[in-house]
Design an enzyme around this catalytic site. Structure first.
Site, PDB file in Angstrom:
ATOM      1  N   GLU A  31      20.777  75.407 119.264  1.00  0.00           N
ATOM      2  CA  GLU A  31      20.083  76.699 119.394  1.00  0.00           C
ATOM      3  C   GLU A  31      19.582  77.067 118.007  1.00  0.00           C
ATOM      4  O   GLU A  31      20.317  77.651 117.212  1.00  0.00           O
ATOM      5  CB  GLU A  31      21.052  77.790 119.885  1.00  0.00           C
TER       6      GLU A  31
ATOM      7  N   CYS B 226      18.025  85.851 117.129  1.00  0.00           N
ATOM      8  CA  CYS B 226      17.131  84.687 117.219  1.00  0.00           C
ATOM      9  C   CYS B 226      15.995  84.990 118.173  1.00  0.00           C
ATOM     10  O   CYS B 226      14.962  84.334 118.140  1.00  0.00           O
ATOM     11  CB  CYS B 226      17.896  83.443 117.614  1.00  0.00           C
TER      12      CYS B 226
HETATM   13  C1  UN1 Z   1      21.070  85.109 119.242  1.00  0.00           C
HETATM   14  O1  UN1 Z   1      20.374  85.885 118.609  1.00  0.00           O
HETATM   15  O2  UN1 Z   1      21.547  84.078 118.684  1.00  0.00           O
HETATM   16  O3  UN1 Z   1      18.793  87.516 124.137  1.00  0.00           O
HETATM   17  C2  UN1 Z   1      21.483  85.343 120.650  1.00  0.00           C
HETATM   18  C3  UN1 Z   1      19.387  88.126 123.243  1.00  0.00           C
HETATM   19  C4  UN1 Z   1      20.892  88.081 123.259  1.00  0.00           C
HETATM   20  C5  UN1 Z   1      21.409  86.843 122.614  1.00  0.00           C
HETATM   21  C6  UN1 Z   1      20.809  86.528 121.283  1.00  0.00           C
HETATM   22  N1  UN1 Z   1      21.333  88.134 124.625  1.00  0.00           N
HETATM   23  O4  UN1 Z   1      18.801  88.750 122.373  1.00  0.00           O
END
Ligand code: UN1
Length: 538
Positions: A292, A326
């Site tokens: 990821e 992210c």
């Molecule tokens: C991340 O930023 O690594 O969709 C995960 C989202 C959250 C998860 C983010 N449910 O923004």
């Protein structure tokens, strides 16, 4: 090589790295929020950062910092590669017992874990806010994601199914089995110190695996608190708590985990640069990786959408978590005829965003997690100007007043061209690059024309735009939204992205399959030996 790069997104607080805790130095955070720490079994000093059935730690003592004021919160005795080695052994022993448990029984254990997290929702959410720096509702929200995925896994515990496939041979049955791979190594990032571990842990467990967790070095306290809660739930079922091991520490521990054959699955969340190296190492030993990595998410605003809805969504997508998801929107691609109107509304919305202590009510934007991130913010804005872009709101580090000791910056919007160098990669800070387009094809091309492919969104009321967007000539990302922000995904869907985002999928849908070895079983009950493809052999 990896040792060095592993730091990038899970940065050690370099300026204060391994600084010994002088008696009077800060700790006011701890005293002020003593009840939170006590509820979660944490002390000011001597928190043991390794769990393999017993709490220990033979690595350096590392302070955890409050990003609001850069004061030490508490100290953690971290782990070493030696601790990791023992943890792998202990997890493997425990997994032998765990894998024999009928899957619905595993589900009961997950339900206990879920209930324990519900009980600890408030203090744990608060600890996330204190150590990571996100606002309290978001801290609680990510613990909720762990609760949700445990519920999902409980459901899966009654539904993990393989196919029964028609055999071409008489008196033969053909079916698929899904069995655990063994141990799942989880390297998680600072920005979601609970949820990302939670997705991996819940799905790894329901499929019969054990886990070894290496959290970001700057969020060790959260990982200790979570591991305590999970271990207690395992004990309540008379199961070895070493099934879910924890080894805090630096990049040496992460590198060793990536290279270790006993991490049958290696789930890595972090930057593309680090992930590229992790992927090679895991592939080199024929392990399975779930990557990821970086995103560079775009949100398209068409001229037929509800601009109020879009404005509210963009604010959360770009400013939420201080731009440290992210899934944060980095690029705003706006149809030229509505650009000025939308930007005016966004400017008004940005002006109302309260930046401050993430535990204070009404604050929407907390600090950046580290001082290094403040430098990244400055560099990105410098590059915008160098390349001929302009800052349209924000743009300053907050260096005066009550916030001056923390890592606070103003949420920022820029005006850029899509081909500018600074727009090609994400900066993990609250900077939203805005740009215009003329045709839908052009907007989709801008969305797709970056190396990363995590999340994307379009705001429109036109059904043909929607179906084009989600179709073969549409967004090339793993997450393809319509009329919602790029961030804030639900746990029920598969989470992850294409291209340099790494291709991994975690959380919901059929992501569980990645945590399993798949067996194709053909069973002959005929008493004769007909061969496939009609072959007559002797
Ligand atoms: C991340 O930023 O690594 O969709 C995960 C989202 C959250 C998860 C983010 N449910 O923004």
């Amino acid at each position: 090589m990896i040792t060095q790069i592993l730091r990038s997104r899970s940065l050690i607080h370099a300026a204060n790295k391994l600084a010994p805790l002088s008696s009077a130095r800060c700790l006011s955070t701890f005293d002020k929020h003593r009840s939170v720490f006590e509820a979660l079994g944490l002390d000011k000093t001597n928190n043991k950062g390794v769990f393999d059935g017993d709490w220990k730690g033979s690595g350096p003592v590392v302070p955890s910092y409050n990003p609001v004021n850069n004061e030490v919160i508490a100290e953690v005795i971290t782990g070493t590669t030696g601790d990791l080695n023992v943890a792998f052994e202990k997890v493997a022993e425990a997994q032998k017992i765990w894998r024999e448990l009928p899957v619905p029984k595993r589900g009961h254990v997950l339900l206990t874990m879920r209930n324990a997290l519900v009980e600890n929702l408030q203090p744990l959410g608060k600890l996330v806010a204190l150590e990571m720096g996100k606002i309290l509702p978001e801290g609680i929200g990510e613990v909720q994601e762990y609760i949700d995925i445990l519920e999902y896994a409980l459901g899966l515990s009654r539904m993990l199914q393989g196919s029964v496939i028609p055999s071409e041979r008489p008196g033969h049955a053909m079916l698929e089995t899904w069995n655990p791979l063994g141990t799942v190594g989880i390297i998680s990032a600072f920005n979601f110190p609970v949820a990302v571990y939670g997705w991996n842990c819940a799905i790894a467990l329901v499929t019969g695996n054990g886990t070894v967790w290496k959290p970001a070095p700057t969020t060790s306290l959260v990982s200790i608190a979570v591991t305590r809660i999970i271990a207690k739930a395992l004990k309540e079922h008379d199961l070895p708590p070493s099934l879910c091991a924890l080894v805090t520490g630096g990049s040496d521990v992460g590198s060793a985990m990536a290279a270790d054959k006993r991490a049958h699955v290696l789930s890595f969340t972090g930057s593309t640069n680090v992930g590229r190296e992790v992927g090679k190492v895991v592939q080199g030993r024929f392990g399975r990786s779930i990557l990821e990595l970086g995103g560079n998410n775009a949100l398209i605003v068409t001229d037929d959408c509800d601009l109020d809805l879009a404005t509210r969504a963009i604010l959360f997508a770009a400013v939420g978590t201080a731009g440290q998801r992210c899934t944060t929107t980095r690029r705003l691609i706006v149809q030229e005829s509505v650009y000025d109107t939308l930007i005016e509304r966004l400017k008004k919305a940005y002006q109302q965003v309260k930046v401050g202590d993430p535990l204070d009510q009404g604050v929407l934007c907390g600090p950046l997690h580290t001082k290094e991130a403040v430098e990244i913010y400055k560099t990105a804005l410098h590059r915008v100007k160098q390349e001929g872009g302009e800052i349209i709101i924000g743009g300053k580090v907050i260096e005066d007043g009550p916030l001056k000791h923390g890592n606070f910056v103003e949420p920022t919007m820029t005006r850029v061209r899509p081909d500018m160098e600074v727009v090609q990669n994400e900066s993990f800070v609250p900077i939203l690059h805005t740009m215009t387009y003329k045709t839908l094809d052009e907007a989709i091309a801008i969305n797709n024309n970056v190396a990363q492919g995590l999340s994307s969104s379009i705001f429109t009321s036109n059904p043909s735009t929607i179906f084009k967007w989600i179709g073969p000539s549409g967004s090339d990302c793993g997450i393809i939204n319509v009329n919602i922000p790029t961030n804030g995904a639900e746990i029920g869907g598969a989470f992850g992205g294409e291209k340099e985002t790494g291709g991994g999928r975690e959380s919901g849908s059929d992501s569980w399959k990645q945590y399993c070895r798949r067996g194709t079983c053909t069973i002959n009950y005929s008493g004769t030996l007909p061969l496939a493809q009609g072959i007559n052999f002797g």
